[in-house]
Design an enzyme around this catalytic site. Sequence first.
Site, PDB file in Angstrom:
ATOM      1  N   LYS A 125     -17.983  65.385  22.856  1.00 45.83           N
ATOM      2  CA  LYS A 125     -17.179  65.197  21.651  1.00 45.83           C
ATOM      3  C   LYS A 125     -17.118  66.509  20.881  1.00 45.83           C
ATOM      4  O   LYS A 125     -18.072  66.927  20.230  1.00 45.83           O
ATOM      5  CB  LYS A 125     -17.736  64.104  20.728  1.00 45.83           C
ATOM      6  CG  LYS A 125     -16.619  63.648  19.795  1.00 45.83           C
ATOM      7  CD  LYS A 125     -17.036  63.115  18.460  1.00 45.83           C
ATOM      8  CE  LYS A 125     -17.432  64.080  17.428  1.00 45.83           C
ATOM      9  NZ  LYS A 125     -16.358  64.942  16.879  1.00 45.83           N
ATOM     10  N   GLY A 129     -27.994  65.624  11.993  1.00 42.43           N
ATOM     11  CA  GLY A 129     -29.107  65.563  12.953  1.00 42.43           C
ATOM     12  C   GLY A 129     -30.003  64.362  12.692  1.00 42.43           C
ATOM     13  O   GLY A 129     -30.439  63.665  13.616  1.00 42.43           O
ATOM     14  N   GLU A 159     -29.946  71.006  17.604  1.00 42.42           N
ATOM     15  CA  GLU A 159     -29.893  72.403  17.142  1.00 42.42           C
ATOM     16  C   GLU A 159     -29.159  72.369  15.813  1.00 42.42           C
ATOM     17  O   GLU A 159     -27.966  72.082  15.765  1.00 42.42           O
ATOM     18  CB  GLU A 159     -29.178  73.264  18.191  1.00 42.42           C
ATOM     19  CG  GLU A 159     -29.441  74.743  18.019  1.00 42.42           C
ATOM     20  CD  GLU A 159     -28.379  75.423  17.178  1.00 42.42           C
ATOM     21  OE1 GLU A 159     -28.586  75.512  15.943  1.00 42.42           O
ATOM     22  OE2 GLU A 159     -27.362  75.842  17.741  1.00 42.42           O
ATOM     23  N   CYS A 161     -24.994  79.370  12.596  1.00 41.46           N
ATOM     24  CA  CYS A 161     -26.246  78.746  12.143  1.00 41.46           C
ATOM     25  C   CYS A 161     -27.349  79.785  12.006  1.00 41.46           C
ATOM     26  O   CYS A 161     -28.292  79.591  11.249  1.00 41.46           O
ATOM     27  CB  CYS A 161     -26.649  77.627  13.088  1.00 41.46           C
ATOM     28  SG  CYS A 161     -26.554  78.117  14.811  1.00 41.46           S
ATOM     29  N   GLU A 177     -27.982  76.192   3.156  1.00 46.56           N
ATOM     30  CA  GLU A 177     -27.149  76.822   4.177  1.00 46.56           C
ATOM     31  C   GLU A 177     -25.705  76.792   3.681  1.00 46.56           C
ATOM     32  O   GLU A 177     -25.122  75.726   3.527  1.00 46.56           O
ATOM     33  CB  GLU A 177     -27.257  76.083   5.507  1.00 46.56           C
ATOM     34  CG  GLU A 177     -26.462  76.780   6.578  1.00 46.56           C
ATOM     35  CD  GLU A 177     -26.566  76.106   7.945  1.00 46.56           C
ATOM     36  OE1 GLU A 177     -26.475  74.865   8.003  1.00 46.56           O
ATOM     37  OE2 GLU A 177     -26.710  76.838   8.931  1.00 46.56           O
ATOM     38  N   GLY A 230     -25.254  70.835  15.121  1.00 48.39           N
ATOM     39  CA  GLY A 230     -24.515  70.585  13.885  1.00 48.39           C
ATOM     40  C   GLY A 230     -25.451  70.673  12.699  1.00 48.39           C
ATOM     41  O   GLY A 230     -26.495  71.342  12.756  1.00 48.39           O
ATOM     42  N   SER A 231     -25.106  69.965  11.646  1.00 47.81           N
ATOM     43  CA  SER A 231     -25.876  70.076  10.407  1.00 47.81           C
ATOM     44  C   SER A 231     -27.177  69.280  10.492  1.00 47.81           C
ATOM     45  O   SER A 231     -27.287  68.313  11.252  1.00 47.81           O
ATOM     46  CB  SER A 231     -25.029  69.542   9.244  1.00 47.81           C
ATOM     47  OG  SER A 231     -24.716  68.191   9.478  1.00 47.81           O
ATOM     48  N   THR A 232     -28.136  69.664   9.660  1.00 50.95           N
ATOM     49  CA  THR A 232     -29.418  68.965   9.610  1.00 50.95           C
ATOM     50  C   THR A 232     -29.222  67.516   9.156  1.00 50.95           C
ATOM     51  O   THR A 232     -29.846  66.590   9.674  1.00 50.95           O
ATOM     52  CB  THR A 232     -30.375  69.727   8.669  1.00 50.95           C
ATOM     53  OG1 THR A 232     -30.610  71.009   9.270  1.00 50.95           O
ATOM     54  CG2 THR A 232     -31.691  69.012   8.482  1.00 50.95           C
TER      55      THR A 232
HETATM   56  P1  ADP Z   1     -20.622  70.520   9.849  1.00 47.74           P
HETATM   57  O1  ADP Z   1     -21.225  70.044   8.578  1.00 47.74           O
HETATM   58  O2  ADP Z   1     -20.940  71.906  10.182  1.00 47.74           O
HETATM   59  O3  ADP Z   1     -19.187  70.143  10.045  1.00 47.74           O
HETATM   60  P2  ADP Z   1     -21.545  68.264  11.304  1.00 47.74           P
HETATM   61  O4  ADP Z   1     -22.986  68.078  11.587  1.00 47.74           O
HETATM   62  O5  ADP Z   1     -20.903  67.399  10.283  1.00 47.74           O
HETATM   63  O6  ADP Z   1     -21.406  69.793  10.980  1.00 47.74           O
HETATM   64  O7  ADP Z   1     -20.680  68.156  12.633  1.00 47.74           O
HETATM   65  C1  ADP Z   1     -21.104  68.595  13.899  1.00 47.74           C
HETATM   66  C2  ADP Z   1     -20.602  67.621  14.941  1.00 47.74           C
HETATM   67  O8  ADP Z   1     -21.196  66.357  14.672  1.00 47.74           O
HETATM   68  C3  ADP Z   1     -19.089  67.385  14.928  1.00 47.74           C
HETATM   69  O9  ADP Z   1     -18.638  67.196  16.263  1.00 47.74           O
HETATM   70  C4  ADP Z   1     -18.961  66.097  14.142  1.00 47.74           C
HETATM   71  O10 ADP Z   1     -17.792  65.356  14.431  1.00 47.74           O
HETATM   72  C5  ADP Z   1     -20.191  65.353  14.602  1.00 47.74           C
HETATM   73  N1  ADP Z   1     -20.632  64.287  13.683  1.00 47.74           N
HETATM   74  C6  ADP Z   1     -20.455  64.222  12.343  1.00 47.74           C
HETATM   75  N2  ADP Z   1     -20.968  63.082  11.858  1.00 47.74           N
HETATM   76  C7  ADP Z   1     -21.500  62.408  12.908  1.00 47.74           C
HETATM   77  C8  ADP Z   1     -22.188  61.168  13.046  1.00 47.74           C
HETATM   78  N3  ADP Z   1     -22.438  60.370  12.009  1.00 47.74           N
HETATM   79  N4  ADP Z   1     -22.587  60.815  14.278  1.00 47.74           N
HETATM   80  C9  ADP Z   1     -22.372  61.608  15.341  1.00 47.74           C
HETATM   81  N5  ADP Z   1     -21.725  62.771  15.276  1.00 47.74           N
HETATM   82  C10 ADP Z   1     -21.289  63.187  14.081  1.00 47.74           C
END
Ligand code: ADP
Length: 506
Positions: free
Chosen positions: A197, A255, A273, A307, A404, A250-252
């Site tokens: 995804k 995560g 990560e 990051c 961040e 992605g973001s903490t």
């Molecule tokens: P950023 O804040 O840098 O956009 P995110 O952590 O929101 O980073 O996004 C990183 C990835 O995680 C993207 O592919 C996003 O669509 C996906 N994502 C965001 N929310 C969820 C969730 N609740 N469950 C799974 N994946 C998610």
Amino acid sequence: MGDQSNESSAACFEESLVKMPTIKFTKLFINGEFVDSVSGNTFETIAPSTGEVITRVAEGDKEDVDLAVKAARAAFDHGPWPRFSGAKRGAIMLKFADLVDEHNEELAKLDTVDAGKLFSFGKAFDIPQVAQSLRYYAGAADKIHGDVLKMSREFQGYTLLEPIGVVGHIIPWNFPSILMFAKVAPSLAAGCTMVVKPAEQSPLSALYYAHLAKLAGVPDGVLNVINGYGETAGAAITHHMDIDKVSFTGSTEIGREVMRAAANSNLKAVSLELGGKSPMLIFDDADVDMAVELALFGILFNKGEACVASSRVFVQEGIYDELVKKLKEKAKDWTVGDPFDPNVRQGPQVDKTQFEKILSYIEHGKRQGATLLTGGKPVGNKGYYIEPTVFTDVKDDMLIATDEIFGPVMSLMKFKTVEEGIERANKTKYGLAAGIITKNIDVANTVSRSIRAGTIWINCYMAIENDVPFGGYKMSGFGRDFGLQGLHKYLHTKSVITPIYNSPWL
Ligand code: ADP
């Protein structure tokens, strides 16, 4: 094959953005075919350089994830990919790598138009890195083997390393190509099947890679791509009962969601990560010109959307004034503008949300008493451009020093002793990376062992390579991408034990 063309939707955009690439793939990629989403819904992907719509992309949701997982499960349980010899998987991956090289320009254009990344850098770095990842792990695919076990009793034992199964890869938007293949390449080598995804901000290149995978001979169902939003398509992956592992970058904050979803579903394995607030420590003996270059590169590379960005720069007091002066001068040379222009060093932030978030952090910095050394404002009146921004007089507990920001915003801070530098560098919930600029080997050794972070760069920054494990300490996550650790996280270890002939167990 389920090929598709969507050239018309791109055409209207061509007038406003000269170098618009032809968009060939916008559907979901399931079981080797490009298909519409079950709902028929699509979403816009926006060019950050103009704020205009590039094209519409099929919007996957739970039903589409279910179909993709079904295809990946069938390909894993009954298909050839996990059963091929490692050498055969490797040969297909090498062909895939060659195709990536052949299509370098188209792929780099997609990441530039979609995510605002520099085209010149994409051609020279991001896309070649994808091919290198495929080659690195292709070379490992036929060297996956376990151990012979030394047992104390009349048994013999050995371990088998087996592919972990169906993997969900959730990818962020800042390095759509490199971070996709930091996950896809090792899991292909391991013999896994997968659902990828991409981030909703950068959905295009992943579909092109899916097309190339098919051309290279990756069997149907092995690599599926579902575009869509995090809270729908992403959550459907993390909650899925038939996915064996999720690899997330992605973001903490998200995560945490990923771990929660794994705990509440089938206890799937997870690797994360996550974010960072990486320190760079510049010591009195450093070459000031080199330190200035590295400090700017560390925060401004990829417009601060990294990051590992060195967003906290600690400078020892003996060279602080000189460094600040030179940094201010050099920051002016950092050209912001059209990411297709080869003379530009910084393109637009990825989207409006990110753009506004960065500007609001800059306002916080000013309000909390930091001094704006340079930058701080948007650039132009179209697209999401922000000036390279440097704050001085930053206190460790100001928001710009703790959060961040994911943008071109540096916090400069002064320190006196090595011990103080270490203590303040470690005062963060994150632990992804750190930089050390010094000619003193004792300082370099002491500091590199004292900083709690997954990667330490000494007299360099952001040197990321396939053979170098990459990941976090603390709230920057766990598990490593790249290197052989990046392969082993897609493998199960199975122990096989049998009595030796004539043993009393028979
Ligand atoms: P950023 O804040 O840098 O956009 P995110 O952590 O929101 O980073 O996004 C990183 C990835 O995680 C993207 O592919 C996003 O669509 C996906 N994502 C965001 N929310 C969820 C969730 N609740 N469950 C799974 N994946 C998610």
